[in-house]
Enzyme design. Structure first.
Site, PDB file in Angstrom:
ATOM      1  N   LYS A 143       0.846  -1.206   0.000  1.00 11.78           N
ATOM      2  CA  LYS A 143       0.000   0.000   0.000  1.00 11.78           C
ATOM      3  C   LYS A 143       0.873   1.244   0.000  1.00 11.78           C
ATOM      4  CE  LYS A 143      -3.837  -2.411   2.079  1.00 11.78           C
ATOM      5  NZ  LYS A 143      -4.444  -2.947   3.277  1.00 11.78           N
ATOM      6  N   GLN A 145      -5.283  -1.757   9.460  1.00 11.16           N
ATOM      7  CA  GLN A 145      -5.011  -3.057   8.825  1.00 11.16           C
ATOM      8  C   GLN A 145      -5.576  -4.186   9.686  1.00 11.16           C
ATOM      9  OE1 GLN A 145      -3.716  -3.508   5.765  1.00 11.16           O
ATOM     10  NE2 GLN A 145      -3.826  -5.718   5.930  1.00 11.16           N
ATOM     11  N   ASP A 172     -11.576   2.418   3.710  1.00  8.58           N
ATOM     12  CA  ASP A 172     -11.984   1.026   3.512  1.00  8.58           C
ATOM     13  C   ASP A 172     -13.480   0.916   3.223  1.00  8.58           C
ATOM     14  OD1 ASP A 172     -10.084  -1.048   3.607  1.00  8.58           O
ATOM     15  OD2 ASP A 172      -9.705  -0.661   5.733  1.00  8.58           O
TER      16      ASP A 172
HETATM   17  N1  GUN Z   1      -6.685  -6.905   5.626  1.00  9.93           N
HETATM   18  C1  GUN Z   1      -6.830  -7.615   4.480  1.00  9.93           C
HETATM   19  N2  GUN Z   1      -7.545  -6.919   3.571  1.00  9.93           N
HETATM   20  C2  GUN Z   1      -7.861  -5.742   4.156  1.00  9.93           C
HETATM   21  C3  GUN Z   1      -8.577  -4.597   3.707  1.00  9.93           C
HETATM   22  O1  GUN Z   1      -9.101  -4.508   2.586  1.00  9.93           O
HETATM   23  N3  GUN Z   1      -8.677  -3.590   4.611  1.00  9.93           N
HETATM   24  C4  GUN Z   1      -8.132  -3.658   5.852  1.00  9.93           C
HETATM   25  N4  GUN Z   1      -8.305  -2.621   6.669  1.00  9.93           N
HETATM   26  N5  GUN Z   1      -7.467  -4.703   6.292  1.00  9.93           N
HETATM   27  C5  GUN Z   1      -7.326  -5.746   5.437  1.00  9.93           C
END
Ligand code: GUN
Length: 289
Positions: A54, A98, A123
């Protein structure tokens, strides 16, 4: 019919380039840089890789990324404090917590997600944003279903009046898919583990979204000739190879369009995170209500 592959890597590259151009245009106007804050609690190796990716993609597109690393034994109060601080920081446009959180805090994930300010919820997991999506109001939408919609656009076919069958009813994929497909005037059936005679439904579907998390679940006999098949699954088969929810080889002989795993929906998720960060930025800068 042999399906055309909708190339998620290529489409995600396009989205990232578009975001990069928009961020460069902001800089050229002397506007501040958009900023995404990522909170990573604990030391789950998979999460560390996701977060690094990311950050890399943010750097590529010119979005500033801010990392808040917290120990695995972080307390509920400490995590709350970090979220509060980021909510109040006017330089931060998006906050990504996360998941999964360390074991001790896992049951509180929904509570923490609700503490993130809805206008920084990149998200699209906040109940307010889920409600706004249901009402058709502008809101950050969960990145995976948002990415699926972008891939469907690539087919160049209208979804109006089409029958879409979504397999899986998760909060993060199946349920937002229902809203997004409805917005495009598709007729949508959301199916799940208790659905009776699923194959009878999928055989009528113009669009199948497989998001249940079972390797090779969607077989060719479940698919109509000429259907669009989007595979959201990420599973490991017996050999440890990453594989989707769709039995790709035989299904690709019947479908008109299909995505691969890897290289389909996966790369879109991170690209749409950038889109959501720009949407939150626009809300903060007063360009969007
Ligand atoms: N962990 C795995 N995929 C995601 C996601 O799309 N968002 C978040 N916040 N954590 C994740």
């Amino acid at each position: 019919m042999t399906a055309r592959i909708i190339d998620g890597k290529q489409v995600s590259r396009k989205v990232k380039e578009e975001v990069k151009a928009r961020v460069a245009a902001l800089a050229a106007e002397g506007r501040r840089q958009p900023c995404l804050a990522v909170i990573l609690a604990g030391d789950d190796p998979a999460s560390a890789i996701y977060v690094r990716n990311k950050q890399k993609v943010c750097a590529f597109s010119g979005i500033q990324s801010m990392m808040k690393r917290l120990p695995a034994d972080v307390s509920e109060t400490e995590l709350q404090e970090v979220i509060k601080e980021l909510n109040e920081d006017p330089a931060v446009d998006g906050i990504l917590l996360q998941l999964p959180l360390p074991e001790a805090l896992r049951s509180l994930e929904p509570t923490f997600l609700e503490q993130i300010s809805p206008d920084k919820d990149v998200d699209g997991f906040h109940p307010i944003n889920i409600g706004r999506l249901a009402l058709g109001l502008p809101a950050p939408v969960a990145c995976t279903p948002f990415g699926v919609m972008r891939l469907l656009e690539e087919c160049g076919e209208s979804l109006e009046g089409k029958l879409a069958v979504v397999i899986g009813r998760s909060h993060t994929v199946g349920k937002p898919m229902l809203q997004l497909l409805l917005q495009k005037n598709a007729t949508v059936i959301v199916t799940h583990s208790r659905t009776k005679d699923l194959a009878t439904l999928t055989r009528q579907a113009d669009v199948i979204i497989a998001a249940l998390g079972k390797a090779h679940f969607v077989t060719a006999d479940m698919v109509k000739d000429g259907a669009i098949v989007i595979d959201v699954g990420i599973n490991r088969d017996e050999d440890g190879k990453v594989t989707g929810d769709v039995d790709f080889g035989p299904v690709s002989e019947k479908a008109a369009y299909i995505t691969t795993v890897p290289g389909g929906v996966g790369p879109m998720t991170i690209a749409m995170l950038l889109e959501n960060t720009l949407l939150c930025y626009a809300m903060h800068e007063g360009n969007i209500e």
